[in-house]
Write an enzyme that holds these catalytic residues in place. Structure first.
Site, PDB file in Angstrom:
ATOM      1  N   PRO B  63       0.845  -1.193   0.000  1.00  0.00           N
ATOM      2  CA  PRO B  63       0.000   0.000   0.000  1.00  0.00           C
ATOM      3  C   PRO B  63       0.879   1.241   0.000  1.00  0.00           C
ATOM      4  O   PRO B  63       1.956   1.229   0.609  1.00  0.00           O
ATOM      5  CB  PRO B  63      -0.805  -0.127   1.303  1.00  0.00           C
ATOM      6  CG  PRO B  63      -0.091  -1.120   2.132  1.00  0.00           C
ATOM      7  CD  PRO B  63       0.730  -1.973   1.230  1.00  0.00           C
ATOM      8  N   HIS B  64       0.448   2.282  -0.701  1.00  0.00           N
ATOM      9  CA  HIS B  64       1.283   3.480  -0.764  1.00  0.00           C
ATOM     10  C   HIS B  64       0.433   4.710  -1.064  1.00  0.00           C
ATOM     11  O   HIS B  64      -0.728   4.603  -1.447  1.00  0.00           O
ATOM     12  CB  HIS B  64       2.381   3.321  -1.818  1.00  0.00           C
ATOM     13  CG  HIS B  64       1.868   2.978  -3.183  1.00  0.00           C
ATOM     14  ND1 HIS B  64       1.580   1.684  -3.552  1.00  0.00           N
ATOM     15  CD2 HIS B  64       1.571   3.749  -4.246  1.00  0.00           C
ATOM     16  CE1 HIS B  64       1.151   1.671  -4.794  1.00  0.00           C
ATOM     17  NE2 HIS B  64       1.119   2.905  -5.249  1.00  0.00           N
ATOM     18  N   GLY B  65       1.046   5.862  -0.881  1.00  0.00           N
ATOM     19  CA  GLY B  65       0.333   7.098  -1.159  1.00  0.00           C
ATOM     20  C   GLY B  65       1.210   8.310  -0.888  1.00  0.00           C
ATOM     21  O   GLY B  65       2.357   8.173  -0.447  1.00  0.00           O
TER      22      GLY B  65
END
Lengths: 643, 153
Positions: B63-65
């Protein structure tokens, strides 16, 4: 021949076929081109080996012609309309212009290396100008390699359709040679063109008509089920010979008839397909054995250097160049063009055609046969053996979506054409064995467990090792495969390279994605989705593996649904750096190079105008054109303004 | 993962039962390390998942952002005690998660970090070793040592 001698001959023939088939086990294990093994066996048993004396060229030619006809019919029969439509343009170019370029270049090399007269040199070029369908597809199939659709279809259609062209060229040149040399034929080219149009025209019409008749006949006449495949094949061979007799290309006709029959709803299509598969094997074994027996390897020794040189020139120069030129107008990538250039295996047709000059009683006949034999041999070894690693290396192999699958189809008398009865062996780690719900349309009608047949209500859930029988619509087969196949054991590295690091929903807005990853997008994308943007950016119909550069990342088509819409999208965050276009490989790159060149010329003009006002047109422009170096920076420094 | 991971950004045995809960827990830890609000981090991650699951297959999720007020790229690594459903591409449940947060405007660095993590977690041997590790320290040094050696190679 006495009865005893006949029996001995039959015994020998059968033993040869049996040992060929058994040796295929070795070929599978080592990935060796199977046809090479058959050819070698023929040589081993031949006059220089175990000493079977066989020197009947016309018999060999007859056997070979029938074999080629059978192979071409099957090759057409297994070619789908979709492939044909997808590949018609590029494959058509390769089969016509490509064959001519290859033949011309080999003729040139032959004339230079061997001091052949022009007609013999041209004959040599024509003989080795076509690629071998069977060899290519056997190798790809054995490796379990799934190539990208467009590449696969192009190779498939090319290899089937270039044989008639090579055959036409060889036969015309040979008849010209027997009639007495080029000099006596002022209108040589004119005659060739007229003859070409007549042969191919007749072949096309004959094939279409014959194919239609064949389908009608098979569907209307009730026969013993065992007779359908026999009458189909016999009728196809009959068609080829009739078209030949009428002055058309029988080989083109039989290929087209195969395409028609294979794509029509034809009675007993399943058993037809299986029978032809077997017959194609037999045809190949027989042909290669016969040709191997016919050859006299001791004659090769003195020709080996020249033959080897010719083969290498064919593999590394003539074929790649022909492919490059032919595919330039289409949208193939550099890697795809390189691969198609590499898959130029020569095979049965070339050796068969090499018999033509011998049969025509040409002085150079034996020499041409021996040369062609060496070329085919080297091509099978070099290209055949390296086909799979090269495909992998170039990243053209589609990683398998599902693992091994044990499925068989049963023919259903009286069933509507779009339904079939499928049998799966439930794999250990397949979704069904892991407890996934089975959709209604995939409910088994029968389950066979440990040799006992059980009704599904009694058997409960299918378990690993069960055989399940499912009556299902044809369109569901791919979905069903997924349920019953083992998990794909792909190479993670290879998968990531092909499909990208992350998945994106096809309907994710492109601008949101661009914002997140800091990508520059064209101003006019508006509210396009990633799938929408991708479909527009790839040329033509999207296909699994298509990639489009967007800023520092690449968007990749991961899957396409039945209607041709993009179903899954991948994102590669770390794609290979963009390559500078030096040699253009397709329409887009060609346009780019032309633009670069124009810009460079314009700059040069300006430079010259500054250096020598008024004298622009006196300076020669030409020498810099052909350097193939489109590096604007370098040329600016070398510009006349600095001199 | 030098400079991205610190010893306290490794969670060796996280117990969660859903994708949402897993993202929550990772956001919570990221909030401690970065000093940013847990809610803001969680929302960013959920927004990214809406574009497509970051479950990349073989039990791995990344997951990333991006967050406006970060000063550099931060990572959190978590190993789950029980695999959870993550809508991953291969539909395999996920038990290894690598969270990556990047500052707004860190285009190239963000992509570079993602590429590094993605490459690291596509090595089958690495995945086996990560699953076999006993302690947080061992996980931490494994993640860093691997990076060092693959740089040397």
């Amino acid at each position: 021949m006495t009865i005893e001698a006949l029996n001995l001959a039959i015994m020998l023939g059968a033993a040869l076929v049996v040992s060929s088939v058994l040796s295929s086990v070795i070929a599978f294990r080592f990935g060796a081109p199977l046809l090479l093994i058959f050819l070698l066996l023929g040589l081993v048993f031949g006059e220089d080996g175990l000493g079977i004396p066989f020197d009947d060229t016309s018999f060999a030619y007859a056997v070979g012609s029938v074999a080629i006809a059978i192979i071409l019919f099957d090759s057409g029969f297994t070619t789908r309309w979709r492939s044909l439509a997808l590949a018609a343009g590029p494959a058509g170019m390769l089969a016509t212009v490509g064959v001519l370029i290859t033949a011309g270049m080999i003729a040139l090399f032959g004339a230079m290396l061997l001091d052949l007269d022009w007609l013999s040199a041209l004959l040599l070029g024509a003989i080795v100008s076509s690629t071998d369908a069977a060899a290519v597809f056997f190798l790809l199939r054995v490796g379990g390699i799934t190539l990208r659709d467009r590449v696969r279809s192009t190779l498939e259609v090319e290899s089937g359709s270039n044989d008639p062209m090579a055959i036409f060229l060889t036969l015309s040149l040979a008849s010209m040679a027997t009639l007495g040399g080029i000099e006596s034929h002022g209108g040589l080219w004119q005659m060739l063109v007229v003859e070409f149009l007549r042969q191919m025209g007749f072949g096309l019409v004959g094939g279409l008509a014959g194919g239609w008749l064949l389908v009608q006949g098979l569907n209307r006449i009730r026969l013993d089920p065992g007779l359908y495949p026999i009458v189909a094949l016999a009728a196809a061979v009959l068609l080829a010979t009739v078209v030949n007799a009428l002055g058309g290309s029988g080989f083109l006709a039989i290929y087209i008839a195969g395409v028609i029959a294979g794509n029509s709803r034809v009675h007993a299509a399943g058993s037809l397909g299986r029978f032809q598969e077997g017959m194609t094997w037999l045809a190949q074994i027989t042909m290669f054995l016969t040709l191997g027996l016919l050859a006299t390897p001791t004659q090769f020794i003195s020709l080996a250097p020249a033959g080897l040189a010719l083969a290498l020139l064919l593999i590394f120069v003539a074929r790649p160049l022909a492919v490059w030129i032919c595919l330039l107008p289409f949208g193939f990538s550099r890697k795809e063009t390189l691969f198609i250039g590499w898959v130029g295996l020569r095979g049965a047709v070339s050796i068969l055609l090499a018999l033509v000059p011998v049969l025509s009683g040409l002085e150079s006949g034996r020499l041409l046969f021996n040369l062609a034999f060496i070329v085919v041999f080297v091509s099978l070894v070099v290209q055949g053996w390296t086909l799979r690693p090269v495909a992998r290396r170039l990243g053209l192999v589609v990683p398998p979506a599902i693992g091994p699958l044990d499925r068989s189809e049963l023919e259903l008398p009286g069933a509507p054409g779009d339904y079939e009865l499928l049998t799966y062996r439930v794999a250990d780690d397949c979704p069904v064995a892991q407890g996934e719900r089975i959709p209604r349309w995939a409910r088994p009608s029968l389950i066979v467990r440990e040799g006992k047949s059980l009704l599904p209500e009694r058997a409960g859930r299918p378990q690993a090792g069960d055989y399940v029988y499912i009556f299902a619509a044809h369109s569901r087969v791919a979905l069903m495969d997924r349920l019953f196949a083992a998990r794909a054991e792909g190479d993670l590295e290879q998968e990531a390279a092909f499909y990208g690091d992350f998945a994106l929903e096809p309907d994710a807005p492109l601008t949101t994605v661009a914002l997140l990853y800091g990508l520059e997008v064209p101003a006019d994308v508006g509210d396009a989705t990633v799938a929408g943007y991708l479909s527009k950016a790839v040329h033509g119909r999207p296909e699994t593996g298509d990639r489009v550069r967007l800023g520092a990342v690449e968007l990749i088509v991961r899957a396409v649904d039945e209607e041709g819409h993009i179903a899954d999208v991948g994102l590669a965050v770390d794609p290979a750096p963009e390559r500078r276009v030096v040699i253009p490989y397709n329409r887009r790159e060609l346009a780019q190079v032309t633009t670069d060149l124009k810009a460079r010329l314009a700059r040069r003009r300006r430079g010259k105008a500054a250096a020598a006002p008024g004298g622009v047109h006196d300076l020669p422009d030409a020498p810099d054109f052909g350097r193939g170096d489109h590096d604007a920076d370098v040329s600016d420094k070398k510009g006349p303004a600095d001199v | 993962m030098n400079g991205i991971l610190t010893p306290d950004s490794v969670l060796p045995s996280l117990h969660v039962t859903s994708k949402k809960q897993a993202l929550h827990e990772l956001a919570k830890r990221a909030s401690v390390i970065t000093g940013l609000g847990e809610r803001a981090i969680f929302d960013t991650l959920v927004e990214r998942e809406r574009l497509g699951s970051t479950g990349v297959g073989r039990g791995v999720a990344i997951p990333h952002g991006k967050l406006a007020s970060l000063d550099r790229v931060y990572g959190v690594f978590a190993r789950l005690t029980r695999p959870i459903d993550f809508d991953a591409v291969d539909e395999h449940p996920v038990d290894l998660m690598f969270l990556l947060l990047a500052p707004e405007g860190a285009g190239a660095d963000h992509l570079k970090a993602l590429a590094r993590v993605s490459r690291l977690l596509r090595d089958d041997g690495m995945l086996d070793r990560l699953r076999g590790c006993e302690t947080a320290d061992a996980l931490f040094s494994l993640l860093n040592e691997q990076e060092a050696s693959s740089h040397a190679a």
